[in-house]
Motif scaffolding. Structure first.
Motif, short mmCIF file in Angstrom:
data_model
loop_
_atom_site.label_atom_id
_atom_site.label_comp_id
_atom_site.label_asym_id
_atom_site.label_seq_id
_atom_site.Cartn_x
_atom_site.Cartn_y
_atom_site.Cartn_z
N ARG A 105 -21.61 58.84 22.09
CA ARG A 105 -20.50 58.36 21.26
C ARG A 105 -20.72 58.59 19.77
O ARG A 105 -19.79 58.91 19.04
CB ARG A 105 -20.27 56.86 21.49
CG ARG A 105 -19.68 56.53 22.84
CD ARG A 105 -19.32 55.04 22.89
NE ARG A 105 -19.24 54.56 24.26
CZ ARG A 105 -18.17 54.65 25.03
NH1 ARG A 105 -17.06 55.20 24.59
NH2 ARG A 105 -18.18 54.19 26.25
N GLU A 108 -20.24 62.21 19.07
CA GLU A 108 -18.82 62.52 19.24
C GLU A 108 -17.99 62.04 18.04
O GLU A 108 -17.18 62.76 17.49
CB GLU A 108 -18.32 61.87 20.53
CG GLU A 108 -16.84 62.00 20.78
CD GLU A 108 -16.44 61.31 22.08
OE1 GLU A 108 -16.86 61.78 23.15
OE2 GLU A 108 -15.73 60.30 22.03
N LYS A 109 -18.24 60.79 17.62
CA LYS A 109 -17.48 60.22 16.50
C LYS A 109 -17.79 60.97 15.22
O LYS A 109 -16.90 61.19 14.39
CB LYS A 109 -17.83 58.75 16.30
CG LYS A 109 -17.56 57.88 17.51
CD LYS A 109 -16.26 57.14 17.38
CE LYS A 109 -15.85 56.66 18.76
NZ LYS A 109 -14.53 56.13 18.85
N THR A 110 -19.06 61.35 15.05
CA THR A 110 -19.45 62.09 13.85
C THR A 110 -18.76 63.46 13.84
O THR A 110 -18.22 63.89 12.82
CB THR A 110 -20.99 62.25 13.80
OG1 THR A 110 -21.56 60.95 13.97
CG2 THR A 110 -21.48 62.86 12.52
N ILE A 119 -10.11 58.46 13.30
CA ILE A 119 -10.72 57.54 14.27
C ILE A 119 -10.99 56.21 13.58
O ILE A 119 -10.95 56.14 12.35
CB ILE A 119 -12.05 58.09 14.86
CG1 ILE A 119 -13.00 58.52 13.72
CG2 ILE A 119 -11.81 59.25 15.80
CD1 ILE A 119 -14.37 58.92 14.21
N PHE A 122 -16.68 53.44 12.17
CA PHE A 122 -17.80 53.24 13.09
C PHE A 122 -19.11 53.38 12.34
O PHE A 122 -19.16 53.91 11.24
CB PHE A 122 -17.75 54.28 14.23
CG PHE A 122 -18.12 55.67 13.78
CD1 PHE A 122 -17.20 56.47 13.12
CD2 PHE A 122 -19.40 56.18 14.01
CE1 PHE A 122 -17.52 57.75 12.69
CE2 PHE A 122 -19.74 57.47 13.59
CZ PHE A 122 -18.79 58.26 12.93
N SER A 146 -24.33 53.99 23.00
CA SER A 146 -23.91 55.33 22.62
C SER A 146 -23.82 56.27 23.82
O SER A 146 -23.01 57.18 23.85
CB SER A 146 -24.90 55.88 21.59
OG SER A 146 -24.31 56.91 20.87
N GLU A 178 -17.65 49.91 16.56
CA GLU A 178 -16.35 50.51 16.25
C GLU A 178 -15.41 49.39 15.86
O GLU A 178 -15.24 48.42 16.62
CB GLU A 178 -15.76 51.17 17.49
CG GLU A 178 -16.27 52.55 17.79
CD GLU A 178 -15.69 53.05 19.10
OE1 GLU A 178 -16.45 53.63 19.88
OE2 GLU A 178 -14.47 52.81 19.35
N ASN A 262 -9.50 57.72 20.43
CA ASN A 262 -10.51 56.79 20.92
C ASN A 262 -11.74 57.56 21.36
O ASN A 262 -12.79 57.43 20.77
CB ASN A 262 -9.94 55.94 22.08
CG ASN A 262 -11.00 55.11 22.77
OD1 ASN A 262 -12.04 54.78 22.18
ND2 ASN A 262 -10.79 54.77 24.03
N GLU A 263 -11.61 58.39 22.39
CA GLU A 263 -12.77 59.17 22.83
C GLU A 263 -12.35 60.42 23.57
O GLU A 263 -11.19 60.58 23.93
CB GLU A 263 -13.72 58.32 23.69
CG GLU A 263 -13.13 57.85 24.99
CD GLU A 263 -14.17 57.28 25.94
OE1 GLU A 263 -15.37 57.40 25.70
OE2 GLU A 263 -13.75 56.73 26.98
#
Ligand code: ADP
Ligand code: MG
Length: 350
Positions: A105, A108-110, A119, A122, A146, A178, A262-263
């Motif tokens: 995660r 992915e978020k980065t 997004i 986070f 994560s 998050e 979200n993801e």
């Protein structure tokens, strides 16, 4: 491009089972590698390989027997994915890099933030102190592991500071916070991208969750601005990942109509199961076509309807629908366990 050959699937779950029917219809033999004996995809395959996802030698032996390899589950070690790709170039789709980004995660978020995708705020959390700091800046948030989380597992809703007093494994596992998104509803884009970078989109379902697990996905013919916006954002993501195969992007739709990612799931997705009965082609068939470098089919919605997940004991509800022709049953054949996805029903609205 050719028909036939051997497709290897890593992962033994229902997604792997549902990939195999279209693969077989297109003349492929399927092999499956899973760490669990008796898992749905493993027993469905022409040949099943049971072993740990950490057993590099065993997975490499499996890979050596396949013409193409795909995944139905993303939590395979980075090391193993890279090794498959190094030893057998152009055999693994989606490519290792896109799986590696979406299996973690934080990564992915980065990746999403670096690509300008909207997004929720986070941050990595390594201690209770970090979590307190995040709360003081952002207020209500969700603490997530994560890696290896699914169906809401490994998640802690932190509404008040005292919620941090519960038993949370701050040490040992990588976690992130998050900021809580007060969304109006959730929806997802299911798309398939081929090796040339062409993308086809499935109709967009609205997703309703119960206890962090997908409960229902509802599909209508209605076109909406937020759907158009979701497709645009998902296109950027799929291209940035250089993705090959079917993937999903989960979104939050806010009360003002804005969207937020979200993801990502680097594989067919539970919210795309309606495509087995409500569209002319399924997310699984287009996945196999893209992976095998065959032409993809443009999805068309044939009926409005919904998918209902059967979780744990709910699988017994299926008995009530056996004589209903507008209820399409899909039972995965797993051992019943609380909170486990046991099957789903696709309902065709009359
Ligand atoms: P999983 O990998 O288990 O699907 P998700 O991150 O998608 O994990 O979380 C599961 C569900 O929890 C989401 O579909 C949503 O309903 C809720 N959720 C997750 N993150 C947030 C958030 N930041 N704000 C509000 N709800 C969230
Ligand atoms: Mg999710």
């Amino acid at each position: 491009m050719r028909l036939g050959g051997i497709i290897g699937i890593i992962g033994g779950g229902q997604l792997g089972k549902m990939m195999q029917t279209p693969a077989n219809n297109l003349g492929f033999k399927t092999l499956c590698y899973s760490d669990q004996q008796g898992s749905p995809a493993l027993i469905f395959a022409h040949e099943g390989f049971q072993g740990s996802y950490m057993d590099k030698a065993k997975i490499m032996d499996f890979a050596s027997k396949c013409d193409l390899i795909t995944i139905e589950f993303e939590n395979i070690s980075r090391d193993v994915l890279k090794e498959i790709e190094n030893c057998f170039p152009s055999r693994l789709f989606p490519r290792a890099e896109s799986i590696i980004i979406s299996q973690n995660r934080l990564r992915e978020k980065t990746f999403l933030a670096n690509n300008g995708i909207k997004i929720s705020a986070f941050d990595a959390i390594g201690s209770k102190e970090d979590a307190k700091r995040f709360f003081s800046i952002h207020g209500k948030f969700i603490l997530k592991t994560s890696e290896n989380g699914y169906d809401g597992k490994g998640q802690y809703l932190i509404e008040y500071l005292k919620d941090l007093d519960q038993d949370i494994p701050f040490e040992g596992v990588e976690m992130l916070a998050e900021k809580f998104v007060p969304f109006s509803f959730e929806a997802s884009v299911i798309l398939t991208r081929n090796r040339e970078g062409q993308i086809i989109y499935f109709p967009i379902p609205v997703n309703i969750h119960k206890n962090g697990i997908l409960h229902r996905s509802i599909i209508t013919f209605k076109e909406e601005l937020w759907k158009e916006n979701m497709r645009k954002v998902s296109t950027d993501i799929a291209h940035s990942l250089n993705f090959v195969g079917t993937m999903a992007v989960e979104f939050f739709i806010l009360h003002n109509g804005e969207i937020m990612v979200n993801e990502i799931a680097p594989r067919p997705h539970n919210s795309g199961h309606f495509t087995l009965d409500l569209t002319n082609v399924s997310q699984f068939e287009n996945h196999i076509r893209a992976v095998a470098d065959l032409p993809m089919i443009q999805p068309k919605l044939l009926y409005e309807g919904e998918m209902l997940n059967l979780i744990g004991r709910e699988v017994n509800l299926a008995l009530n629908f056996l004589d209903k022709e507008n209820a399409k049953l899909h039972i995965y054949g797993k051992k019943e366990k609380e909170g486990r996805k046991m099957g789903h029903i696709n309902f065709i609205y009359e």
